[in-house]
Write an enzyme that holds these catalytic residues in place. Structure first.
Site, PDB file in Angstrom:
ATOM      1  N   HIS A 251     -11.366  12.706  59.246  1.00 46.34           N
ATOM      2  CA  HIS A 251     -12.458  13.012  59.674  1.00 46.34           C
ATOM      3  C   HIS A 251     -12.925  14.546  58.816  1.00 46.34           C
ATOM      4  O   HIS A 251     -11.655  15.122  58.309  1.00 46.34           O
ATOM      5  CB  HIS A 251     -12.870  12.730  60.831  1.00 46.34           C
TER       6      HIS A 251
ATOM      7  N   GLU B  18      -8.018  10.626  68.525  1.00 44.93           N
ATOM      8  CA  GLU B  18      -7.531  11.953  68.604  1.00 44.93           C
ATOM      9  C   GLU B  18      -6.902  12.030  70.200  1.00 44.93           C
ATOM     10  O   GLU B  18      -7.334  11.553  71.757  1.00 44.93           O
ATOM     11  CB  GLU B  18      -8.551  12.920  68.989  1.00 44.93           C
TER      12      GLU B  18
END
Length: 508
Positions: A71, A145
């Site tokens: 990202h 994550e």
């Protein structure tokens, strides 16, 4: 957009010293939850999840290419706050711009499907890159994550003050780091395997995955058979693009897997910055020479024996321009003509870099030609005929005879030691050594850097005119951190599109 819930974790018992595609892998142990995964990992010990060379993946019927993107910059990235799997941060304006740059980078590339982490910073990046495509983005919670539990939300100095020794262990020995009864990195490696199970069974041939720093590291490492000790070794920058090629085996079973490129970023790969959170003052840049006039007739890709053709001249100039802002200490090349011509182009641009007027003093760059960097003669001993090869396939070194790969491995080991010695001899506070040579040489030297064996030669791919960057935050005697592999964005229209197949008989 639709979602996939978290699934079972898969922990494999490793076989030492076997390549990742070993078909004799024992069956995996199925673990049903994050907490039980932690208990199983703790019981079996570190080695049980680090020796991933024998991991089995689902068989595939056709070649697949998987493109991983981290990202863009998030608000907590900018603040220096530990994010983990929390979902409070969003993209900054810089992060939105990075995602848009990645969209432009991938605009001519075709994708059949997009998987994304459900966290907002990743999902927004995926939406920007996916653009107006009609297919829905598939969100999968296993792509979130790394779970960092009580660390999440803390500024780094707060973590150091509050957790002391535990925070230090997270920084210097992450695979053994434990918090709230969990081993986050070990759990992440297990979760990455679960992700691959779902990605590879999807019918698509060209797959985009948008996720996060740590989980992308784990996806890459588990794919090519590297354990948790490689955490923070394969860098993932904001909106960095990495590519993995999966090729089916004729007899079925685990496909051959090759890392086609690592961390192709919206910005320059040689710009200043940290490596895995630490400042790196020592660096080696591996430059693959430009193509030569004799390449199409040679029995091996990138023979390097003739002068560069027009494309090779352009590639060399583009490389020199990319490296222009670096204060290079030494340029080392082999003695073959293509390597020498590429090195000379880089040297001339470097020496002229500080000359802005009539009274300028050219920058001095030491250049050396070292026979240890010549591997072309070794490669021509192979009976494989690749003459006329237009697109060099990923993992092509797998096809070489064992005697050839052994000679290549031994020769590259000498070359790698020479580069490390050269870097250690430099007294400059910041030292950069550029090595120009054949792609096969650089692939093998990266293997030595990562402390692998010759069985991994087919796990990496490099193109003519590409660069790969290795930083040494702890100096030449410490571990190298790979900033990028097979970076080609500087070549512009002469670069290789991210999703273009490197298999001559496949189209994406």
């Amino acid at each position: 957009m639709y979602s996939i819930a978290a699934s079972s974790f898969l922990i494999h018992k490793p076989l030492k010293n076997f390549p990742f595609h070993n078909p004799n892998r024992p069956l995996c142990t199925v673990i049903r939850s994050s907490s039980s995964a932690t208990q199983e990992i703790e019981k079996e010990g570190r080695s049980e999840i680090e020796g991933l060379q024998g991991l089995e993946f689902p068989p595939i019927k056709a070649a697949k290419r998987v493109v991983l993107v981290r990202h863009g910059q998030s608000t907590w990235n900018a603040e220096g706050r530990i994010q983990g799997s929390s979902d409070f941060s969003v993209l900054t304006s810089k992060g939105e711009s990075q995602a848009e740059t990645s969209r432009q980078m991938l605009i001519d590339d075709s994708f059949d499907v997009c998987f994304s982490s459900p966290l907002r910073r990743s999902k927004r990046t995926a939406e920007i890159i996916w653009g107006a495509r009609e297919e829905e983005i598939i969100t999968d919670s296993d792509m979130r994550e790394i779970d960092l539990y009580s660390f999440q939300g803390l500024l780094k100095h707060e973590g150091k003050a509050k957790y002391g020794e535990a925070f230090r262990q997270w920084q210097i020995d992450a695979p053994n780091f434990i918090i709230d009864g969990h081993y986050p990195v070990r759990e992440l490696w297990a979760r990455a395997k679960s992700c691959w199970e779902k990605i590879l069974v999807h019918e698509s041939k060209s797959i985009l995955v948008v996720a996060h720093n740590a989980v992308n590291q784990a996806l890459i490492a588990t794919a090519i058979g590297l354990g948790t000790e490689y955490f923070r070794i394969l860098l993932q920058s904001n909106c960095g693009v990495s590519v993995l090629d999966f090729t089916p085996q004729p007899e079925g079973g685990t496909p051959s897997i090759c890392l086609n490129r690592l961390n192709q970023t919206p910005g320059s790969p040689v710009a200043g910055g940290s490596s895995a959170g630490r400042k790196a003052s020592k660096r080696i840049v591996l430059v693959c020479h430009g193509v030569s006039e004799s390449d199409l007739e040679s029995s091996m890709p990138y023979s390097g024996n003739g002068p560069m053709n027009m494309l090779g001249v352009i590639q060399a100039q583009k490389i020199a321009e990319l490296l222009l802002d670096l204060k290079v200490s030494t340029i080392i090349s082999g003695t073959k003509r293509t390597s020498v011509e590429t090195a000379d182009t880089i040297s001339k641009v470097q020496e002229a870099a500080d000359c802005l007027g009539a009274d300028c003093i050219p920058r001095y760059v030491e250049t050396k030609q070292i026979p240890d960097l010549d591997v072309e003669t070794i490669l021509t001993q192979s009976k494989k005929d690749a003459s006329g090869m237009q697109n060099v396939p990923s993992g092509w070194l797998n096809s070489l005879e064992d005697g050839v790969t052994t000679s290549l491995w031994d020769q590259s080991g000498k070359a790698w030691k020479h580069l490390l010695h050269e870097l250690s001899e430099r007294s400059d506070e910041e030292s950069i050594v550029i090595a120009v040579g054949h792609p096969a040489l650089h692939i093998a030297m990266m293997g030595h850097c990562l402390n692998l064996t010759k069985e991994w030669l087919g796990s990496f791919h490099l193109d003519a005119g590409s660069i790969s960057v290795i930083d040494f935050p702890d100096g030449p005697s410490g571990r190298g951190v790979v900033r990028c592999i097979n970076y080609t964005a500087h070549l512009g229209r002469w670069s290789i599109p991210i999703t273009r197949s490197t298999q001559a008989d496949e189209e994406y």
